[in-house]
Design a protein around this motif. Structure first.
Motif, PDB file in Angstrom:
ATOM      1  N   MET A   1       0.859  -1.193   0.000  1.00 57.19           N
ATOM      2  CA  MET A   1       0.000   0.000   0.000  1.00 57.19           C
ATOM      3  C   MET A   1       0.897   1.246   0.000  1.00 57.19           C
ATOM      4  O   MET A   1       1.866   1.295   0.751  1.00 57.19           O
ATOM      5  N   SER A   2       0.560   2.229  -0.810  1.00 51.63           N
ATOM      6  CA  SER A   2       1.372   3.444  -0.858  1.00 51.63           C
ATOM      7  C   SER A   2       1.146   4.278   0.395  1.00 51.63           C
ATOM      8  O   SER A   2       0.128   4.124   1.083  1.00 51.63           O
ATOM      9  N   ALA A   8      -4.795   7.980   3.712  1.00 49.15           N
ATOM     10  CA  ALA A   8      -6.234   8.100   3.460  1.00 49.15           C
ATOM     11  C   ALA A   8      -7.031   7.138   4.335  1.00 49.15           C
ATOM     12  O   ALA A   8      -8.066   7.497   4.896  1.00 49.15           O
ATOM     13  N   SER A   9      -6.543   5.920   4.498  1.00 49.48           N
ATOM     14  CA  SER A   9      -7.341   4.940   5.238  1.00 49.48           C
ATOM     15  C   SER A   9      -7.098   4.992   6.741  1.00 49.48           C
ATOM     16  O   SER A   9      -8.001   4.694   7.512  1.00 49.48           O
ATOM     17  N   SER A  10      -5.896   5.375   7.192  1.00 49.98           N
ATOM     18  CA  SER A  10      -5.586   5.265   8.618  1.00 49.98           C
ATOM     19  C   SER A  10      -5.361   6.578   9.354  1.00 49.98           C
ATOM     20  O   SER A  10      -5.322   6.586  10.579  1.00 49.98           O
ATOM     21  N   CYS A  11      -5.167   7.676   8.656  1.00 48.99           N
ATOM     22  CA  CYS A  11      -4.811   8.931   9.333  1.00 48.99           C
ATOM     23  C   CYS A  11      -5.820  10.048   9.086  1.00 48.99           C
ATOM     24  O   CYS A  11      -5.986  10.926   9.936  1.00 48.99           O
ATOM     25  N   SER A  12      -6.456  10.050   7.924  1.00 50.02           N
ATOM     26  CA  SER A  12      -7.254  11.209   7.531  1.00 50.02           C
ATOM     27  C   SER A  12      -8.501  11.409   8.394  1.00 50.02           C
ATOM     28  O   SER A  12      -9.086  12.486   8.368  1.00 50.02           O
ATOM     29  N   VAL A  48      -3.545   3.327  15.665  1.00 53.31           N
ATOM     30  CA  VAL A  48      -3.708   2.564  14.424  1.00 53.31           C
ATOM     31  C   VAL A  48      -2.656   1.466  14.427  1.00 53.31           C
ATOM     32  O   VAL A  48      -1.617   1.618  15.058  1.00 53.31           O
ATOM     33  N   HIS A  49      -2.933   0.383  13.758  1.00 51.01           N
ATOM     34  CA  HIS A  49      -1.967  -0.714  13.719  1.00 51.01           C
ATOM     35  C   HIS A  49      -1.552  -0.969  12.297  1.00 51.01           C
ATOM     36  O   HIS A  49      -2.340  -1.373  11.467  1.00 51.01           O
ATOM     37  N   LEU A  50      -0.298  -0.666  12.049  1.00 50.26           N
ATOM     38  CA  LEU A  50       0.236  -0.790  10.697  1.00 50.26           C
ATOM     39  C   LEU A  50       1.441  -1.717  10.715  1.00 50.26           C
ATOM     40  O   LEU A  50       2.104  -1.861  11.733  1.00 50.26           O
TER      41      LEU A  50
END
Ligand code: HEC
Length: 69
Positions: A1-2, A8-12, A48-50
């Motif tokens: 994932m870029s 967009a998916s985890s921070c916005s 968030v878990h990345l």
């Protein structure tokens, strides 16, 4: 994932990336010109878990965008 897609998916939901004060609850991440390493440290304490590769990608993306704003 870029990094852009991770942002967009985890921070916005909590952050913007405009270079101006916004109502975002976590604040706008382009106001402080943090290093990618510092951003990555913050990412590790965000709710968030990345995977490590995603942490690095989103930190690089936020850093580059911040320098452009
Ligand atoms: C559930 C909300 C939430 C999510 C999701 C979130 N953050 Fe945060 N973040 C915060 C809050 C709240 C702060 C603390 C803001 C303050 O007090 O200055 C913060 C602080 C930060 C800071 C330090 C900013 C500064 O100038 O001190 C960085 C960098 C950061 N977050 C990056 C990220 C990134 C990148 C992501 C996505 C991987 C992310 N955050 C996801 C809520 C969130």
């Amino acid at each position: 994932m870029s990094g852009k897609a991770v942002f967009a998916s985890s921070c916005s939901g909590c952050h913007t990336l405009t270079g101006h004060d916004t109502e975002a609850r976590g604040g706008d991440l382009a106001i402080a010109k943090l290093s990618a390493a510092d951003i990555e440290s913050f990412v590790r304490v965000m709710p968030v878990h990345l995977r490590p590769a995603q942490e690095a990608a989103v930190a690089a993306y936020v850093h580059e965008e911040a320098l452009r704003r």
